[in-house]
Design a protein around this motif. Structure first.
Motif, PDB file in Angstrom:
ATOM      1  N   ILE A 271     -27.560  38.315 -36.938  1.00 25.65           N
ATOM      2  CA  ILE A 271     -26.886  37.012 -36.903  1.00 25.65           C
ATOM      3  C   ILE A 271     -27.528  36.097 -37.937  1.00 25.65           C
ATOM      4  O   ILE A 271     -28.736  35.831 -37.857  1.00 25.65           O
ATOM      5  CB  ILE A 271     -27.033  36.330 -35.511  1.00 25.65           C
ATOM      6  CG1 ILE A 271     -26.892  37.336 -34.378  1.00 25.65           C
ATOM      7  CG2 ILE A 271     -26.073  35.158 -35.383  1.00 25.65           C
ATOM      8  CD1 ILE A 271     -25.537  37.718 -34.015  1.00 25.65           C
ATOM      9  N   GLY A 272     -26.733  35.595 -38.863  1.00 28.92           N
ATOM     10  CA  GLY A 272     -27.244  34.695 -39.912  1.00 28.92           C
ATOM     11  C   GLY A 272     -27.569  35.517 -41.142  1.00 28.92           C
ATOM     12  O   GLY A 272     -28.504  36.321 -41.130  1.00 28.92           O
ATOM     13  N   LEU A 273     -26.770  35.338 -42.203  1.00 32.59           N
ATOM     14  CA  LEU A 273     -26.952  36.182 -43.391  1.00 32.59           C
ATOM     15  C   LEU A 273     -27.453  35.346 -44.564  1.00 32.59           C
ATOM     16  O   LEU A 273     -26.856  35.311 -45.635  1.00 32.59           O
ATOM     17  CB  LEU A 273     -25.644  36.890 -43.745  1.00 32.59           C
ATOM     18  CG  LEU A 273     -25.116  37.815 -42.647  1.00 32.59           C
ATOM     19  CD1 LEU A 273     -23.781  38.417 -43.052  1.00 32.59           C
ATOM     20  CD2 LEU A 273     -26.115  38.932 -42.362  1.00 32.59           C
TER      21      LEU A 273
ATOM     22  N   VAL B 287     -23.154  38.942 -38.818  1.00 32.24           N
ATOM     23  CA  VAL B 287     -22.362  37.767 -38.421  1.00 32.24           C
ATOM     24  C   VAL B 287     -22.817  36.499 -39.154  1.00 32.24           C
ATOM     25  O   VAL B 287     -24.012  36.197 -39.195  1.00 32.24           O
ATOM     26  CB  VAL B 287     -22.464  37.554 -36.889  1.00 32.24           C
ATOM     27  CG1 VAL B 287     -21.679  36.335 -36.454  1.00 32.24           C
ATOM     28  CG2 VAL B 287     -21.975  38.794 -36.147  1.00 32.24           C
ATOM     29  N   GLU B 288     -21.849  35.780 -39.703  1.00 36.22           N
ATOM     30  CA  GLU B 288     -22.102  34.464 -40.309  1.00 36.22           C
ATOM     31  C   GLU B 288     -21.213  33.432 -39.622  1.00 36.22           C
ATOM     32  O   GLU B 288     -20.332  33.789 -38.831  1.00 36.22           O
ATOM     33  CB  GLU B 288     -21.812  34.505 -41.815  1.00 36.22           C
ATOM     34  CG  GLU B 288     -23.051  34.450 -42.697  1.00 36.22           C
ATOM     35  CD  GLU B 288     -23.890  33.194 -42.547  1.00 36.22           C
ATOM     36  OE1 GLU B 288     -23.331  32.143 -42.173  1.00 36.22           O
ATOM     37  OE2 GLU B 288     -25.105  33.245 -42.804  1.00 36.22           O
TER      38      GLU B 288
ATOM     39  N   GLU C 125     -34.288  27.970 -38.953  1.00 31.81           N
ATOM     40  CA  GLU C 125     -35.449  27.789 -38.065  1.00 31.81           C
ATOM     41  C   GLU C 125     -35.277  26.478 -37.282  1.00 31.81           C
ATOM     42  O   GLU C 125     -35.844  25.436 -37.639  1.00 31.81           O
ATOM     43  CB  GLU C 125     -36.730  27.774 -38.923  1.00 31.81           C
ATOM     44  CG  GLU C 125     -38.023  27.794 -38.135  1.00 31.81           C
ATOM     45  CD  GLU C 125     -38.369  29.163 -37.569  1.00 31.81           C
ATOM     46  OE1 GLU C 125     -37.470  29.988 -37.367  1.00 31.81           O
ATOM     47  OE2 GLU C 125     -39.564  29.385 -37.315  1.00 31.81           O
TER      48      GLU C 125
ATOM     49  N   ASN D 166     -36.065  36.663 -35.595  1.00 26.52           N
ATOM     50  CA  ASN D 166     -36.887  36.758 -36.810  1.00 26.52           C
ATOM     51  C   ASN D 166     -37.632  35.446 -37.054  1.00 26.52           C
ATOM     52  O   ASN D 166     -38.160  35.223 -38.136  1.00 26.52           O
ATOM     53  CB  ASN D 166     -35.969  37.072 -38.001  1.00 26.52           C
ATOM     54  CG  ASN D 166     -36.734  37.238 -39.291  1.00 26.52           C
ATOM     55  OD1 ASN D 166     -37.758  37.907 -39.330  1.00 26.52           O
ATOM     56  ND2 ASN D 166     -36.274  36.614 -40.357  1.00 26.52           N
TER      57      ASN D 166
HETATM   58  P1  NAI Z   1     -31.438  30.752 -44.546  1.00 27.80           P
HETATM   59  O1  NAI Z   1     -31.234  29.286 -44.488  1.00 27.80           O
HETATM   60  O2  NAI Z   1     -31.517  31.400 -45.873  1.00 27.80           O
HETATM   61  O3  NAI Z   1     -30.294  31.493 -43.732  1.00 27.80           O
HETATM   62  C1  NAI Z   1     -29.865  31.157 -42.464  1.00 27.80           C
HETATM   63  C2  NAI Z   1     -28.414  31.624 -42.343  1.00 27.80           C
HETATM   64  O4  NAI Z   1     -28.001  31.531 -40.996  1.00 27.80           O
HETATM   65  C3  NAI Z   1     -27.433  30.815 -43.160  1.00 27.80           C
HETATM   66  O5  NAI Z   1     -26.710  31.667 -44.011  1.00 27.80           O
HETATM   67  C4  NAI Z   1     -26.521  30.176 -42.117  1.00 27.80           C
HETATM   68  O6  NAI Z   1     -25.184  30.023 -42.563  1.00 27.80           O
HETATM   69  C5  NAI Z   1     -26.634  31.142 -40.979  1.00 27.80           C
HETATM   70  N1  NAI Z   1     -26.342  30.565 -39.669  1.00 27.80           N
HETATM   71  C6  NAI Z   1     -26.725  29.354 -39.174  1.00 27.80           C
HETATM   72  N2  NAI Z   1     -26.263  29.221 -37.922  1.00 27.80           N
HETATM   73  C7  NAI Z   1     -25.611  30.349 -37.605  1.00 27.80           C
HETATM   74  C8  NAI Z   1     -24.905  30.804 -36.460  1.00 27.80           C
HETATM   75  N3  NAI Z   1     -24.829  30.055 -35.379  1.00 27.80           N
HETATM   76  N4  NAI Z   1     -24.338  32.022 -36.503  1.00 27.80           N
HETATM   77  C9  NAI Z   1     -24.423  32.796 -37.604  1.00 27.80           C
HETATM   78  N5  NAI Z   1     -25.074  32.408 -38.713  1.00 27.80           N
HETATM   79  C10 NAI Z   1     -25.646  31.199 -38.719  1.00 27.80           C
HETATM   80  O7  NAI Z   1     -32.752  31.044 -43.698  1.00 27.80           O
HETATM   81  P2  NAI Z   1     -33.798  32.240 -43.837  1.00 27.80           P
HETATM   82  O8  NAI Z   1     -34.820  31.872 -44.811  1.00 27.80           O
HETATM   83  O9  NAI Z   1     -33.066  33.496 -43.986  1.00 27.80           O
HETATM   84  O10 NAI Z   1     -34.494  32.202 -42.408  1.00 27.80           O
HETATM   85  C11 NAI Z   1     -33.870  32.682 -41.244  1.00 27.80           C
HETATM   86  C12 NAI Z   1     -34.904  32.844 -40.151  1.00 27.80           C
HETATM   87  O11 NAI Z   1     -35.893  33.737 -40.601  1.00 27.80           O
HETATM   88  C13 NAI Z   1     -35.624  31.569 -39.768  1.00 27.80           C
HETATM   89  O12 NAI Z   1     -35.905  31.597 -38.392  1.00 27.80           O
HETATM   90  C14 NAI Z   1     -36.919  31.649 -40.579  1.00 27.80           C
HETATM   91  O13 NAI Z   1     -37.980  30.933 -39.993  1.00 27.80           O
HETATM   92  C15 NAI Z   1     -37.192  33.138 -40.522  1.00 27.80           C
HETATM   93  N6  NAI Z   1     -38.014  33.663 -41.584  1.00 27.80           N
HETATM   94  C16 NAI Z   1     -37.855  33.262 -42.878  1.00 27.80           C
HETATM   95  C17 NAI Z   1     -38.650  33.801 -43.886  1.00 27.80           C
HETATM   96  C18 NAI Z   1     -38.456  33.408 -45.312  1.00 27.80           C
HETATM   97  O14 NAI Z   1     -39.317  33.733 -46.139  1.00 27.80           O
HETATM   98  N7  NAI Z   1     -37.358  32.749 -45.664  1.00 27.80           N
HETATM   99  C19 NAI Z   1     -39.685  34.795 -43.580  1.00 27.80           C
HETATM  100  C20 NAI Z   1     -39.722  35.212 -42.207  1.00 27.80           C
HETATM  101  C21 NAI Z   1     -38.932  34.634 -41.256  1.00 27.80           C
END
Ligand code: NAI
Length: 704
Positions: A291-293, A314-315, A369, A394
């Motif tokens: 979930i969340g791409l 899923v996005e 996050e 994650n």
């Molecule tokens: P991101 O902002 O790149 O991606 C998040 C995605 O989730 C977006 O594409 C958004 O449209 C989608 N989204 C939001 N609400 C949604 C919903 N209800 N249903 C489906 N999709 C939804 O964020 P990122 O960097 O990928 O981080 C995601 C998670 O991974 C966070 O919890 C972050 O703390 C964790 N994380 C991030 C790291 C990094 O280096 N960026 C490393 C390890 C963990």
């Protein structure tokens, strides 16, 4: 340990027998000596084939023999005898020919291999070099550049690649031993190993030194191959032995061998509640929801698909989904091509409906996050997924137990903390809460393994293991800059230690706004304020002040360094930052002092290590190996130093304790310099070997 039989009338077939990989133990080496002697002196034997039983040629040296005294015949004369035999000797390579196993094959006159067999000289990854003639025979066989590549990286080849390089003479998909016997029968008489013209490549040493980040084994490998290119064989062999002798007793070899074993130790996970790897059976998983791409979800999807799982991705909206689909396809194709694997089509289904994950066995959530968003999502998932679906997050910092409490089955919730880019980085922290079922942990660990990750099980706390330890490390770096260092001084010391990037270059790369957001969420940021004490402890507002200026690092073209343009990677010292720091220090009444690399290393690393001891004391990590593998595979800690806890053991725990006490006296307002009580206990127990720390951790103790 090695048997000789005569097949097809005139072929002496020598089979190595030492399951599982026919490692070259003392008994196997003796077996080879005896069977080769008999085969060579038997007039009915016209040619010889060497193979391994049970479908594996030979996995190389018996690493268990490394620590103790070597007994039995040494490899070099054995291989020289094979090479000098006046009857053709053919290696029949099935399964793998690694390290000493490949060196054995190289001493044979011909090599026939199964197309899927893996060949390689991985000694460098254990801090060593192939010292049974590998550095001398391989360049003579395939030339210097290709040999250097294989020996200095330790990478594995398939049989097909080995044929292309000229390491083997024939590849077969049929029975390899039969093919080798047939080949042996077709050789008229006598033979010579092929000798190519050898020439040195200028610039190789500089290139290898640069990418070695201080590791000595790759440099010694180059020196040995240089000897092959410039000296006669016997002298080259001598040089190989000398170089090996310096590597063998080195701290780096010990550190790398510790890493090798630790990788296995961490797969045998345990938690304070008593659940363990050997009593918890993973649940079979074939279909996973992501979930969340965004950055992470895309990488996770790619890694799952490459591991052969089917994925439902899923996005929220059509547009985001299309963008993600495009990006994932590209990443998947490139990675598959690089790894030489073929993809099964239609493995990933994309959707904007959460209900699409209703039939998966495991979900990995990777949305923003944001606790409120994740709470809502976990509630929804708990209702719409099957009753036994595992729900994984994650998240890099949020409370796994709190997320679990939002669901009907908190025992099915665990953290699966990947690292960016998730399809490349090897580390996975599997975070269990107090209510996570042993089977949930076992399933996440197993899934990580299938994805090719080094999975480490850790307890639930703020930042888990990796990021929790990173906090004092990063903070210490900022304090040093306040006191007079520059980002360049701090980064140079850490890079010379072996990190691929220092704190500030790393922070510019990942974005200063990431930490700013976390500090804001923790109520630490006071816009425009310069106060250096927050929430009762020392605080450096430098990072916040840079963010307030829009300096987010590489993406904005400026951060701790200056870049040619937004997105550029070439960091240059920024004169603006220098005057900003001077002004900052003047306003704070700080007198800038000279800070040397020793202080940088001690303050940054000992603060990180000290937090590691706190983590061990609290049972968040089961042992020092868990912490070390997290740091080596997730945070760029130089592998040849073994990881932070192993490094502390090499420095000497008493020394680490004494320096922490020293810095704590100078900076009583920095709590993370206060030595951990576990560190004190270990020192008062006589600083036992790292393998014995677990016993001390488990020992009952007074908390006074
Ligand atoms: P991101 O902002 O790149 O991606 C998040 C995605 O989730 C977006 O594409 C958004 O449209 C989608 N989204 C939001 N609400 C949604 C919903 N209800 N249903 C489906 N999709 C939804 O964020 P990122 O960097 O990928 O981080 C995601 C998670 O991974 C966070 O919890 C972050 O703390 C964790 N994380 C991030 C790291 C990094 O280096 N960026 C490393 C390890 C963990």
């Amino acid at each position: 340990m090695a048997a000789l039989t005569r097949v097809s009338g005139s072929v002496g077939l020598i089979s190595l027998l030492n399951p599982p990989v026919n490692a070259l133990s003392a008994a196997v080496r003796q077996g080879i000596v005896d069977t080769v002697r008999r085969a060579v002196s038997d007039p009915q034997v016209k040619s010889v084939v060497i193979c391994g039983q049970n479908g594996v040629f030979c996995g190389g040296a018996d690493i268990k023999e490394f620590g103790g005294h070597m007994s039995g015949p040494p490899l070099v004369p054995i291989f020289n005898t094979i090479e000098a035999a006046d009857k053709p000797v053919v290696a029949a390579i099935e399964g793998s020919a690694l390290g000493g196993g490949l060196e054995l094959a190289l001493a044979c006159h011909y090599r026939i291999t199964q197309s899927k067999a893996r060949l390689g000289l991985p000694e460098v990854s254990l801090g060593l070099l192939p010292a049974a003639g590998g550095t001398q025979r391989l360049p003579r066989l395939i030339g210097v550049p290709a040999a250097l590549d294989l020996i200095t990286t330790g990478r594995h080849l398939t049989g097909a690649e080995a044929l292309k390089l000229g390491i083997v003479d024939q590849v077969t998909d049929q029975n390899t031993v039969e093919a080798a016997v047939k080949f042996a029968l077709s050789i008229p008489s006598g033979c010579n190993i092929c000798r190519l013209h050898l020439s040195e490549r200028p610039g190789v040493m500089q290139r290898v030194k640069k990418s070695a980040h201080g590791a000595i084994a790759p440099v010694a490998c180059v020196q040995a191959v240089q000897a092959a290119a410039t000296l006669p064989f016997t002298q080259g062999m001598q040089r190989e032995q000398e170089l090996m002798a310096t590597l063998f007793g080195s701290g780096q070899a010990r550190a790398l061998q510790y890493c090798f074993f630790s990788q296995r130790v961490v797969s045998k996970w345990s938690s304070p509640s008593g659940s363990r790897w050997d009593t918890s059976k993973p649940k079979p998983v074939t279909k996973v929801g992501v979930i969340g791409l965004g950055t992470m979800g895309r990488g996770i999807t790619v890694a799952l698909a490459l591991a052969g799982l089917s994925v439902v991705a899923v996005e929220t909206q059509q547009q985001q989904m299309m963008a993600a689909q495009h990006a994932v396809s590209g990443m998947l194709e490139r990675t598959a091509r690089r790894r030489g694997v073929s993809l099964v089509g239609d493995q990933i289904r994309y959707s904007v409906e959460l209900e699409a994950v209703a039939d998966v066995e495991l979900v990995i959530e990777a949305v923003f996050e944001d606790m409120a968003l994740k709470e809502k999502l976990f509630k929804q998932l708990s209702t719409l997924c099957k009753a036994d679906t595992l729900l994984c997050s994650n998240t890099s910092s949020l409370d796994i137990d709190h997320l679990a409490s939002q669901t009907h089955s908190p025992q099915l919730v665990v953290g699966m903390h990947f690292f960016a880019p998730a399809h490349v980085m090897k580390l996975l922290e599997v975070v269990y809460g107090p209510r996570s079922a042993p089977q949930a942990v076992a399933t996440a660990m197993e899934l990580g393994k299938r994805m090719g990750k080094v999975s480490v099980a850790v307890g639930n706390c703020s930042g888990f293991v990796g990021n929790r330890m990173l906090m004092p490390y990063v903070e210490e770096a900022s304090f040093l800059v306040e006191e007079g260092a520059s980002p360049e001084i701090v980064d140079r010391a850490l890079e010379e230690f072996g990190f691929p990037m220092g704190v500030f270059r790393m922070s510019d790369l990942s974005g200063l706004d990431v930490g700013w957001k976390v500090r804001k969420a923790r109520g630490l940021v006071e816009p425009g304020q310069m106060s250096r004490v927050r929430q009762g402890r020392r605080y450096s507002p430098l990072g916040d002040l840079l963010c307030e200026q829009g300096r987010f690092g590489q993406k904005t073209g400026r951060g701790w360094y200056l870049y040619d343009s937004a997105g550029s990677r070439e960091a240059q010292p920024d004169p603006w930052l220098q005057s900003f720091l001077e002004e900052y220090r003047a306003r704070q009444g700080l007198v800038s002092r000279r800070i040397d690399s020793q202080e940088v290393l001690e303050r940054c690393l000992y603060a990180l290590i000290n937090e590691g001891f706190n983590i061990l004391q609290e049972g968040i990590a089961a042992g020092p190996e868990d912490i070390d593998m997290i740091y080596v595979f997730g945070y760029g800690f130089p592998r040849h130093r073994g990881g932070p806890m192993f490094y502390a053991s090499q420095v000497g725990l008493a020394q680490v304790l004494q320096r922490l006490e020293h810095y704590q006296q100078l900076h009583p307002d920095i709590p993370h310099l206060r030595p951990s009580s576990l560190l004190r206990r270990l020192v008062s127990s006589g600083s036992p070997r790292i393998q014995r720390w677990r016993e001390i951790i488990r020992m009952p103790h007074s908390s006074l």
